[in-house]
Design a protein around this motif. Structure first.
Motif, PDB file in Angstrom:
ATOM      1  N   GLN A  95       0.949  -1.258  -0.098  1.00  0.00           N
ATOM      2  CA  GLN A  95      -0.126  -0.043   0.041  1.00  0.00           C
ATOM      3  C   GLN A  95       0.707   1.325  -0.137  1.00  0.00           C
ATOM      4  O   GLN A  95       0.463   2.206  -0.748  1.00  0.00           O
ATOM      5  CB  GLN A  95      -0.995   0.146   1.124  1.00  0.00           C
ATOM      6  CG  GLN A  95      -1.790  -1.125   1.034  1.00  0.00           C
ATOM      7  CD  GLN A  95      -2.959  -0.999   2.338  1.00  0.00           C
ATOM      8  OE1 GLN A  95      -2.564  -0.577   3.299  1.00  0.00           O
ATOM      9  NE2 GLN A  95      -3.982  -1.977   2.430  1.00  0.00           N
ATOM     10  N   ALA A  96       1.824   1.334   0.849  1.00  0.00           N
ATOM     11  CA  ALA A  96       3.002   2.278   1.020  1.00  0.00           C
ATOM     12  C   ALA A  96       3.500   2.641  -0.546  1.00  0.00           C
ATOM     13  O   ALA A  96       3.722   3.943  -0.878  1.00  0.00           O
ATOM     14  CB  ALA A  96       3.962   2.181   1.915  1.00  0.00           C
ATOM     15  N   ARG A  98       2.205   1.828  -3.358  1.00  0.00           N
ATOM     16  CA  ARG A  98       1.036   2.270  -4.304  1.00  0.00           C
ATOM     17  C   ARG A  98       0.961   3.760  -4.158  1.00  0.00           C
ATOM     18  O   ARG A  98       0.820   4.666  -4.939  1.00  0.00           O
ATOM     19  CB  ARG A  98      -0.006   1.587  -4.237  1.00  0.00           C
ATOM     20  CG  ARG A  98      -0.120   0.116  -4.598  1.00  0.00           C
ATOM     21  CD  ARG A  98      -1.416  -0.543  -4.508  1.00  0.00           C
ATOM     22  NE  ARG A  98      -1.333  -1.953  -4.855  1.00  0.00           N
ATOM     23  CZ  ARG A  98      -2.173  -2.927  -4.269  1.00  0.00           C
ATOM     24  NH1 ARG A  98      -2.792  -2.644  -3.031  1.00  0.00           N
ATOM     25  NH2 ARG A  98      -1.918  -4.096  -4.647  1.00  0.00           N
ATOM     26  N   GLU A  99       1.144   4.303  -2.826  1.00  0.00           N
ATOM     27  CA  GLU A  99       0.715   5.508  -2.578  1.00  0.00           C
ATOM     28  C   GLU A  99       1.969   6.563  -3.101  1.00  0.00           C
ATOM     29  O   GLU A  99       1.784   7.485  -3.470  1.00  0.00           O
ATOM     30  CB  GLU A  99       0.573   5.927  -0.737  1.00  0.00           C
ATOM     31  CG  GLU A  99      -0.534   5.261  -0.455  1.00  0.00           C
ATOM     32  CD  GLU A  99      -0.990   5.444   1.046  1.00  0.00           C
ATOM     33  OE1 GLU A  99      -0.180   6.140   1.555  1.00  0.00           O
ATOM     34  OE2 GLU A  99      -1.511   4.551   1.627  1.00  0.00           O
ATOM     35  N   ALA A 100       3.093   6.028  -2.729  1.00  0.00           N
ATOM     36  CA  ALA A 100       4.269   6.585  -3.240  1.00  0.00           C
ATOM     37  C   ALA A 100       4.332   6.865  -4.847  1.00  0.00           C
ATOM     38  O   ALA A 100       4.586   7.944  -5.548  1.00  0.00           O
ATOM     39  CB  ALA A 100       5.606   5.832  -2.891  1.00  0.00           C
ATOM     40  N   TYR A 102       1.558   6.660  -6.764  1.00  0.00           N
ATOM     41  CA  TYR A 102       0.660   7.811  -6.947  1.00  0.00           C
ATOM     42  C   TYR A 102       0.873   9.291  -6.812  1.00  0.00           C
ATOM     43  O   TYR A 102       0.727  10.111  -7.401  1.00  0.00           O
ATOM     44  CB  TYR A 102      -0.836   7.592  -6.115  1.00  0.00           C
ATOM     45  CG  TYR A 102      -1.786   8.417  -6.451  1.00  0.00           C
ATOM     46  CD1 TYR A 102      -2.651   8.460  -7.658  1.00  0.00           C
ATOM     47  CD2 TYR A 102      -1.899   9.567  -5.650  1.00  0.00           C
ATOM     48  CE1 TYR A 102      -3.444   9.390  -7.688  1.00  0.00           C
ATOM     49  CE2 TYR A 102      -2.901  10.568  -5.486  1.00  0.00           C
ATOM     50  CZ  TYR A 102      -3.941  10.355  -6.864  1.00  0.00           C
ATOM     51  OH  TYR A 102      -4.699  11.350  -6.948  1.00  0.00           O
ATOM     52  N   ARG A 103       1.744   9.489  -5.628  1.00  0.00           N
ATOM     53  CA  ARG A 103       1.991  10.596  -5.328  1.00  0.00           C
ATOM     54  C   ARG A 103       3.093  11.280  -6.257  1.00  0.00           C
ATOM     55  O   ARG A 103       3.086  12.313  -6.757  1.00  0.00           O
ATOM     56  CB  ARG A 103       2.857  10.764  -3.975  1.00  0.00           C
ATOM     57  CG  ARG A 103       3.314  11.915  -3.397  1.00  0.00           C
ATOM     58  CD  ARG A 103       4.174  11.797  -2.033  1.00  0.00           C
ATOM     59  NE  ARG A 103       4.462  13.086  -1.487  1.00  0.00           N
ATOM     60  CZ  ARG A 103       5.475  13.849  -1.871  1.00  0.00           C
ATOM     61  NH1 ARG A 103       6.144  13.466  -2.989  1.00  0.00           N
ATOM     62  NH2 ARG A 103       5.664  15.035  -1.222  1.00  0.00           N
ATOM     63  N   LYS A 125      -7.354  15.920  -3.237  1.00  0.00           N
ATOM     64  CA  LYS A 125      -6.193  14.985  -2.806  1.00  0.00           C
ATOM     65  C   LYS A 125      -4.922  15.334  -3.410  1.00  0.00           C
ATOM     66  O   LYS A 125      -3.972  15.342  -3.034  1.00  0.00           O
ATOM     67  CB  LYS A 125      -6.692  13.652  -3.133  1.00  0.00           C
ATOM     68  CG  LYS A 125      -5.921  12.425  -3.011  1.00  0.00           C
ATOM     69  CD  LYS A 125      -6.328  11.178  -3.110  1.00  0.00           C
ATOM     70  CE  LYS A 125      -5.550  10.087  -3.001  1.00  0.00           C
ATOM     71  NZ  LYS A 125      -5.990   8.724  -3.424  1.00  0.00           N
ATOM     72  N   LYS A 126      -5.176  15.724  -4.639  1.00  0.00           N
ATOM     73  CA  LYS A 126      -4.010  16.283  -5.604  1.00  0.00           C
ATOM     74  C   LYS A 126      -3.264  17.350  -5.234  1.00  0.00           C
ATOM     75  O   LYS A 126      -2.136  17.535  -4.826  1.00  0.00           O
ATOM     76  CB  LYS A 126      -4.381  16.226  -6.961  1.00  0.00           C
ATOM     77  CG  LYS A 126      -4.632  14.829  -7.743  1.00  0.00           C
ATOM     78  CD  LYS A 126      -5.061  14.836  -8.856  1.00  0.00           C
ATOM     79  CE  LYS A 126      -5.631  13.421  -9.471  1.00  0.00           C
ATOM     80  NZ  LYS A 126      -5.884  13.517 -10.867  1.00  0.00           N
ATOM     81  N   ILE A 129      -0.887  16.929  -2.173  1.00  0.00           N
ATOM     82  CA  ILE A 129       0.342  16.439  -2.574  1.00  0.00           C
ATOM     83  C   ILE A 129       1.150  17.512  -3.055  1.00  0.00           C
ATOM     84  O   ILE A 129       2.335  17.642  -2.709  1.00  0.00           O
ATOM     85  CB  ILE A 129       0.182  15.366  -3.775  1.00  0.00           C
ATOM     86  CG1 ILE A 129      -0.610  14.345  -3.047  1.00  0.00           C
ATOM     87  CG2 ILE A 129       1.722  14.985  -4.109  1.00  0.00           C
ATOM     88  CD1 ILE A 129      -0.949  13.200  -3.834  1.00  0.00           C
TER      89      ILE A 129
END
Length: 183
Positions: A95-96, A98-100, A102-103, A125-126, A129
């Protein structure tokens, strides 16, 4: 309990007959034939369900004379749903990751090769970031004047007023008496 064990435990509980068996065992230790008689089930069916419950650690068995007595393992039910949900997932690293990814995708989409912000994202959300990335331009706990903040943000985008306000509103920076600090 691992995540897989927790899933198996809840799947095992998702059966009416097993819940009836557990309710009976919560009152007293019982043997297969007596459970079958009380619940209106065949002894073979009760044995099948007791095996499933035993496999997930919900019940234990012990010998008493010539009967195998089954007992509720109370400590298996002492945990709350919130304690289970607060445990780290087996897939936390994934999950981490995937989040990285996406970021990074968001940053690549909204910043050009020179590090300038192309547009301010409309999606919250964007935008968070992007604001987090802008906040990194400020040293933690260093005091900045509004002019210094404006000049730093202007290096990224011309609309420094909106971005400065968003940095404060979203908690990336704090403003007090005209002095800005990164949180």
């Amino acid at each position: 309990m691992t995540e897989q064990e927790t899933v198996a435990f809840f799947k095992c509980l998702a059966d009416k007959s097993r819940l009836q068996i557990l309710r009976s065992l919560a009152k007293e230790d019982l043997y297969v034939e007596l459970l079958a008689e009380r619940l209106g089930l065949k002894p073979s069916t009760v044995s099948f369900h007791l095996k499933k419950l035993s496999d997930v650690g919900a019940v234990t068995s012990h010998k008493s004379q010539y009967y195998t007595m089954y007992a509720l393992r109370r400590e298996a039910f002492d945990r709350t749903i919130l304690s289970i949900l607060s445990e780290e997932s087996d897939e936390a690293a994934l999950q981490a990751e995937r989040e990285a990814a996406y970021r990074q995708k968001v940053l690549d989409s909204f910043f050009d090769n020179d590090g300038r912000l192309k547009t301010i994202p409309a999606q919250h959300k964007k935008r968070l970031i992007v604001l987090e990335r802008l906040a990194e331009a400020f040293a933690p706990d260093k005091a900045y004047t509004e002019r210094e903040v404006n000049l730093t943000i202007a290096d990224f985008h011309d609309d420094f007023c909106t971005l400065r306000r968003d940095l404060v509103d979203e908690g990336f920076m704090q403003r007090s008496d005209g002095v800005y600090k990164r949180r």
